[in-house]
Design an enzyme around this catalytic site. Structure first.
Site, PDB file in Angstrom:
ATOM      1  N   ASP A  79      -3.237 -16.538  14.313  1.00 29.63           N
ATOM      2  CA  ASP A  79      -3.558 -16.057  15.656  1.00 29.63           C
ATOM      3  C   ASP A  79      -4.915 -16.559  16.121  1.00 29.63           C
ATOM      4  OD1 ASP A  79      -1.279 -14.786  16.326  1.00 29.63           O
ATOM      5  OD2 ASP A  79      -1.942 -12.786  15.739  1.00 29.63           O
ATOM      6  N   LYS A 100      11.009 -17.732  18.315  1.00 28.83           N
ATOM      7  CA  LYS A 100       9.823 -17.418  17.497  1.00 28.83           C
ATOM      8  C   LYS A 100      10.044 -16.029  16.908  1.00 28.83           C
ATOM      9  CE  LYS A 100       4.821 -16.607  18.042  1.00 28.83           C
ATOM     10  NZ  LYS A 100       3.762 -16.596  19.062  1.00 28.83           N
ATOM     11  N   ASP A 123       8.715 -13.092  14.889  1.00 31.54           N
ATOM     12  CA  ASP A 123       7.414 -12.529  14.518  1.00 31.54           C
ATOM     13  C   ASP A 123       7.596 -11.352  13.559  1.00 31.54           C
ATOM     14  OD1 ASP A 123       4.682 -12.136  14.567  1.00 31.54           O
ATOM     15  OD2 ASP A 123       4.533 -11.981  16.756  1.00 31.54           O
ATOM     16  N   MET A 124       6.515 -10.904  12.933  1.00 28.19           N
ATOM     17  CA  MET A 124       6.535  -9.750  12.004  1.00 28.19           C
ATOM     18  C   MET A 124       5.094  -9.283  11.903  1.00 28.19           C
ATOM     19  SD  MET A 124       6.135  -8.569   8.675  1.00 28.19           S
ATOM     20  CE  MET A 124       7.015  -7.594   7.514  1.00 28.19           C
ATOM     21  N   ASN A 125       4.777  -8.231  12.669  1.00 31.50           N
ATOM     22  CA  ASN A 125       3.366  -7.955  12.919  1.00 31.50           C
ATOM     23  C   ASN A 125       2.719  -6.840  12.122  1.00 31.50           C
ATOM     24  OD1 ASN A 125       2.149  -9.746  14.909  1.00 31.50           O
ATOM     25  ND2 ASN A 125       3.929  -9.175  16.128  1.00 31.50           N
TER      26      ASN A 125
HETATM   27  C1  DGJ Z   1       1.483 -12.108  16.866  1.00 30.65           C
HETATM   28  C2  DGJ Z   1       1.703 -13.571  17.021  1.00 30.65           C
HETATM   29  O1  DGJ Z   1       1.040 -14.272  16.016  1.00 30.65           O
HETATM   30  C3  DGJ Z   1       1.250 -13.997  18.405  1.00 30.65           C
HETATM   31  O2  DGJ Z   1       1.374 -15.379  18.538  1.00 30.65           O
HETATM   32  C4  DGJ Z   1       2.065 -13.267  19.422  1.00 30.65           C
HETATM   33  O3  DGJ Z   1       3.400 -13.667  19.341  1.00 30.65           O
HETATM   34  C5  DGJ Z   1       1.939 -11.784  19.233  1.00 30.65           C
HETATM   35  N1  DGJ Z   1       2.212 -11.391  17.888  1.00 30.65           N
HETATM   36  C6  DGJ Z   1       2.845 -11.042  20.168  1.00 30.65           C
HETATM   37  O4  DGJ Z   1       2.896  -9.724  19.920  1.00 30.65           O
END
Ligand code: DGJ
Length: 741
Positions: A549, A477, A479-481
Site C-alpha cells: 500500500d 483484484k 483483497d484481504m485486509n
Molecule cells: C488495501 C489494498 O492494498 C488497496 O490497494 C485498496 O484496494 C484497499 N485495500 C481498498 O480497501
C-alpha cells in the site's frame, strides 16, 4: 535419469547438472541426510559421509553400539525423543498419549514429471521430461501410519520440491500436531540467514543475520502469510555476494500460517525446517484419513543470491503461475483507489476512464466501495451486489460503458470478509470466525468469514459468479485486509478446531480455483492490505500481486528490491501515484515514479482528471515506453545491481532473452554535491555484442559494460533550472536503454 537408488548401500541420489541431493536408509530404517549442494559425481556408496563416531553420553539406538545415535545423525524427516532432542519435523499424539514416533523405510517409487498436490497450489511441469519425482514410503508399525516423503527434481534447474503426506491406517485415531513440509540437516553452521521482513506498507525488507547456536526463525501465526515475514529464507555463505558463492533458498508455497526455522545444535549442525506453523494446527486422523503438507521449494545457487532469485523467477513465472496471463504482458491499468477512495459515482468513474483511454491506458480498475452500502470501511463487505446509489446501472452497465470507451474493466473484491453492518452478517452471523462467549476483535472494522465451511465458500462463489458473469470483467483484484483473530468455526467439533486455519486456506484456494477455472480470460491480482499475502501459494492462482500500500517511489525501491529476491518482476504490482504521496507525503518527479513502477506490472493509481497537461503529456510517453519494453521487463532476466539497503543509490536491470536489449534502472534518492566518479558494472549482456547506450549516447561492447561498467557519474548541476528538468535534485532517476547495434 536424475534420480538413482543404490540397492547395496540403500542410497538415493537426486541430481542434475547443477545440484546433488543424497540421502540413505539408516540402520534403524530412518532416512539419513548425506549431502545437499553443487552436483557431484555419483558413487555406489556415500556411507563415509555419515560420520558416526561413538560420542560420550550420546543416546544410542542399539545395545552394544555406541556410534548409532540420532542425536548426531543428520536426518531427512526427524522425530523427537529417541535420541534426537532437537525440534522435529513432525509431532503426533497417539491413543496412549505417547508422542514417540518411529517411521521406518518400506519402499520407493519413481515417477516421471510431477503429480499435482490435491487441493493445494504447487509448481508443476508441462511435459513429463521436465522433472522426476521420488516417493519414499515409511511406516510406523505401532500407529499403523504411512508417511510418504516426496522429492521432485527439475531436469534443467537447481530446484528440489518437497512435501510430506501422512496416511493413517490404524484403528485408533492419531492427532497430528506438527507436520513440516521439509527438513534439511546441514553439516555446519557457517551461513547467514536472509529473510524478508516488514510490516504494513514496508513489506519485504532484506535482513541478514549470522547463524548462531539455538533457534532463529521467522513465522506467521496470523492466518495469512503476512507482511511481517515472507514465507522464504535463504542460507548464504559469509563470502557469498549477489553474483558469487553458495546460497540455499527455501520458499513455501502456502498462504497461511508458516514456520521457517533454522536450529543450530552445539555440534554446529544446522537444521532447516519449513512448513505450516504447528501452533494452531491439531489434525485428528481417523482410520483411512490422510494429511497432505504444502510444498517447499529449495533452490541451490553457487553463483550468489542473484542466481537464486533468477531460478525462483523462472520457476514461479513459468511453472507456478498459470493461466492465460502467465505468458502475456500485463495490461497497463489505472486504479481509482488513491484517486477517489470511497468517494465516486458512475459519472466520475467514466470521466476517469475516458481520460485513461486518451492516454493509452488499457484497463480501468474499480476498487473498493462499489457494492452493498459501502461508503466507508465500516459497512457492506459480504454484499457483493452493486451500490445502485453510486452506480445506477450496476457493474454490468458501468462495465459496458467502459468497454464502449475501448478499455478493459476490472473489479476489486474482498471475498473472505464481512462487515457487521451488512445483509450477509445479518442473515448469517454464525458464518464468521468467532470464539463463543468471547469478544471478537476487528481489523479495519471488518470480520472474517469462516472459509473452512464449504457452505460459506459456495455462497460467496454464487454471489461473485453472478456479478462477474453478467458484466464485462477482464481483471479481478482479490483483497484481504486483516489477519485472523479469535479463530473458531461454529460448524466444527471441539477436536476439529485445530483444523480451521488450514481448512480456511484450503477454502480460499478452492474459491480461487473455481473462479479462475470458470473465468479463464480474467487476469487475477492478489492483494492483502498491500503485500500481506505476497506468497507463492497466491501466485498459483493470480500471476500478479499488489506489492504494497506504500506507493511512494522511494519507499518502493526497497519494497520492490526485496520482493525481487524471490518473486518475478511480472508478479510485482507497481503503480504511479499522486504527489504529495498519500503514505509518506513526499513529492517525487513523475519520471521517477514511473521509472520505479516500470519494474513491475505498471499502472497508475490517482485521479487522472486532477493532473495538468504537462503531466498528462508525460504519462502518454510513459505508457508508450512501457508498451514498447514491457515484454523485456516482465519476461527478461532481472539483475539487482545496487541495493537500497546498502548503498545510497539503487540500481537494477533486465536483459532480453536474446541479449539484444537491456534496461538499467538507476535511482538516486538524494542529490549530493561534488560527488565521486561512479561506474556501474552491468550483467547478462553478450560480451561480443556492440551496444548503443542511451543517455551517455555511446557505443560499447558488452564485455566493456560488464567489466569496466556503465558510467553513471553525476554531472554537476550548472544552474537551479536543472532541478526542474528532472536531471538533478532529490529523487531523480534514469532508465538507460541499451540496444545491440
Ligand atoms: C488495501 C489494498 O492494498 C488497496 O490497494 C485498496 O484496494 C484497499 N485495500 C481498498 O480497501
Amino acid at each position: 535419469m536424475p534420480i538413482l537408488f543404490h540397492e547395496t548401500s540403500q542410497t538415493f541420489h537426486l541430481y542434475n547438472e547443477h545440484v546433488s541431493y543424497i540421502f540413505k536408509v539408516l540402520k534403524n530404517g530412518h532416512l539419513g541426510q548425506l549431502y545437499y549442494g553443487k552436483h557431484i559425481r555419483d558413487r555406489e556408496n556415500f556411507d563415509h559421509l555419515l560420520e558416526m563416531q561413538a560420542r560420550s553420553m550420546a543416546v544410542c539406538r542399539f545395545e552394544g553400539d555406541l556410534s548409532f545415535s540420532l542425536e548426531h545423525l543428520k536426518q531427512e524427516y526427524p522425530a523427537y525423543g529417541s535420541g534426537d532432542m532437537r525440534h522435529p519435523a513432525m509431532d503426533i499424539i497417539q491413543e496412549n498419549g505417547s508422542r514417540i514416533i518411529d517411521f521406518t523405510y518400506r519402499s520407493f517409487e519413481l515417477k516421471k514429471g510431477k503429480p499435482k498436490l490435491p487441493q493445494l497450489p504447487a509448481t508443476y511441469v508441462e511435459d513429463e521430461s521436465e522433472a522426476m519425482t521420488l516417493f519414499v514410503t515409511l511406516y510406523d508399525d505401532v500407529m499403523e501410519t504411512e508417511l510418504v516423503l516426496s522429492y521432485t527434481i527439475y531436469e534443467a534447474m537447481p530446484v528440489i520440491c518437497r512435501n510430506a503426506r501422512f496416511i493413517h491406517h490404524g484403528h485408533f485415531p492419531i492427532s497430528l500436531e506438527s507436520a513440516m513440509s521439509m527438513n534439511l540437516d546441514l553439516p555446519d553452521k557457517d551461513y547467514e540467514m536472509i529473510e524478508l521482513t516488514g510490516a504494513w506498507s514496508r513489506e519485504r525488507s532484506v535482513k541478514e543475520r549470522k547463524l548462531e547456536h539455538g533457534i532463529q526463525s521467522i513465522y506467521s501465526m496470523r492466518g495469512n502469510s503476512s507482511n511481517n515475514f515472507n514465507p522464504f529464507i535463504a542460507l548464504k555463505r559469509a563470502d557469498a555476494t549477489e553474483f558469487s558463492g553458495e546460497v540455499l533458498g527455501f520458499s513455501f508455497v502456502y498462504s497461511g500460517n508458516f514456520l521457517a526455522q533454522v536450529e543450530v545444535d552445539t555440534y554446529d549442525v544446522t537444521r532447516v525446517s519449513m512448513g505450516i506453523h504447528p501452533h494452531c494446527l491439531s489434525w485428528k486422523l481417523n482410520q483411512g484419513e490422510s494429511f497432505q503438507t504444502p510444498e517447499a521449494v529449495m533452490v541451490y545457487s553457487d553463483q550468489g543470491l542473484n542466481k537464486m532469485s533468477q531460478v525462483y523467477h523462472e520457476l514461479y513465472r513459468n511453472r507456478l503461475a498459470r493461466g492465460k496471463y502467465r505468458d502475456q504482458v500485463r495490461p497497463i491499468l489505472v486504479n481509482n483507489w488513491e484517486g477517489t477512495y470511497f468517494d465516486f459515482d458512475e459519472e466520475k468513474i467514466l470521466s476517469m476512464a475516458k481520460t485513461a483511454k486518451e492516454l493509452g491506458i488499457e484497463l480501468f480498475v474499480l476498487d473498493d466501495g462499489w457494492f452493498g452500502k459501502r461508503n466507508d470501511d465500516t459497512t457492506g463487505l459480504g454484499d457483493w451486489y452493486p451500490n445502485l446509489n453510486k452506480l445506477p446501472h450496476g457493474i454490468k452497465g458501468l462495465s459496458e460503458k467502459v468497454k464502449a470507451l475501448g478499455l478493459q474493466f476490472g473489479l476489486w473484491i474482498e471475498p473472505e470478509m464481512v462487515s457487521h453492518d451488512s445483509d450477509l452478517y445479518r442473515q448469517h452471523p454464525e458464518w464468521t470466525l468467532a470464539t463463543p462467549k468471547r469478544p471478537s476483535s476487528h481489523g479495519r472494522n471488518q470480520y472474517i468469514l469462516d472459509f473452512s465451511n464449504d457452505e460459506v465458500v459456495d455462497y460467496i462463489y454464487a454471489m461473485l459468479h453472478k456479478v462477474i458473469s453478467e458484466s464485462f470483467i477482464s481483471y479481478i483484484k482479490w483483497d484481504m485486509n486483516r489477519c485472523m483473530s479469535e479463530v473458531y468455526s461454529t460448524v466444527k467439533s471441539a477436536e476439529d478446531q485445530g483444523k480451521v486455519m488450514h481448512q480456511y486456506i484450503l477454502g480460499v484456494y478452492r474459491l480461487y480455483e473455481q473462479l479462475t477455472t470458470e473465468f479463464p480470460d480474467i487476469l487475477f491480482e492478489s492483494c492483502s492490505s498491500g503485500g500481506a499475502r505476497f506468497d507463492p501459494g497466491m501466485l498459483y492462482y493470480a500471476p500478479q500481486c499488489w506489492a504494497s500500500d506504500d506507493s511512494d517511489a522511494i519507499e518502493r525501491l526497497k519494497i520492490q528490491y526485496g520482493t525481487s529476491i524471490v518473486y518475478p518482476i511480472s508478479s510485482i504490482g507497481a503503480h504511479v501515484s499522486a504527489v504529495p504521496n498519500h503514505q509518506v507525503y513526499r513529492s517525487t518527479p513523475i519520471e521517477t515514479r514511473a521509472n520505479v513502477a516500470y519494474f513491475g506490472t505498471f499502472g497508475y493509481e490517482l485521479d487522472l482528471n486532477q493532473l495538468d497537461q504537462e503531466t498528462l503529456d508525460k504519462i502518454v510517453e510513459q505508457v508508450a515506453f512501457m508498451k514498447e519494453y514491457r515484454e523485456i521487463i516482465q519476461f527478461g532476466t532481472f539483475y539487482r545491481l545496487k541495493s537500497p539497503f546498502e548503498t545510497k543509490v539503487t540500481a537494477w536491470m533486465v536483459v532480453s532473452k536474446d541479449q539484444n536489449t537491456a534496461l538499467v534502472g538507476y535511482y538516486k534518492p538524494l542529490q549530493e554535491v561534488n560527488t565521486a566518479y561512479e561506474r556501474l558494472p552491468l550483467c547478462g549482456l553478450a560480451p561480443d555484442k556492440e551496444y548503443h547506450v542511451s543517455i551517455n549516447e555511446i557505443d560499447c561492447y558488452g564485455d566493456e559494460l560488464m567489466n569496466v561498467g556503465l558510467i553513471t557519474s553525476d554531472t554537476p548541476p550548472q544552474s537551479i533550472d536543472e532541478i526542474h528538468d528532472g536531471s538533478h535534485g532529490d529523487y531523480t532517476s534514469r532508465i538507460y536503454i541499451i540496444k545491440a547495434k
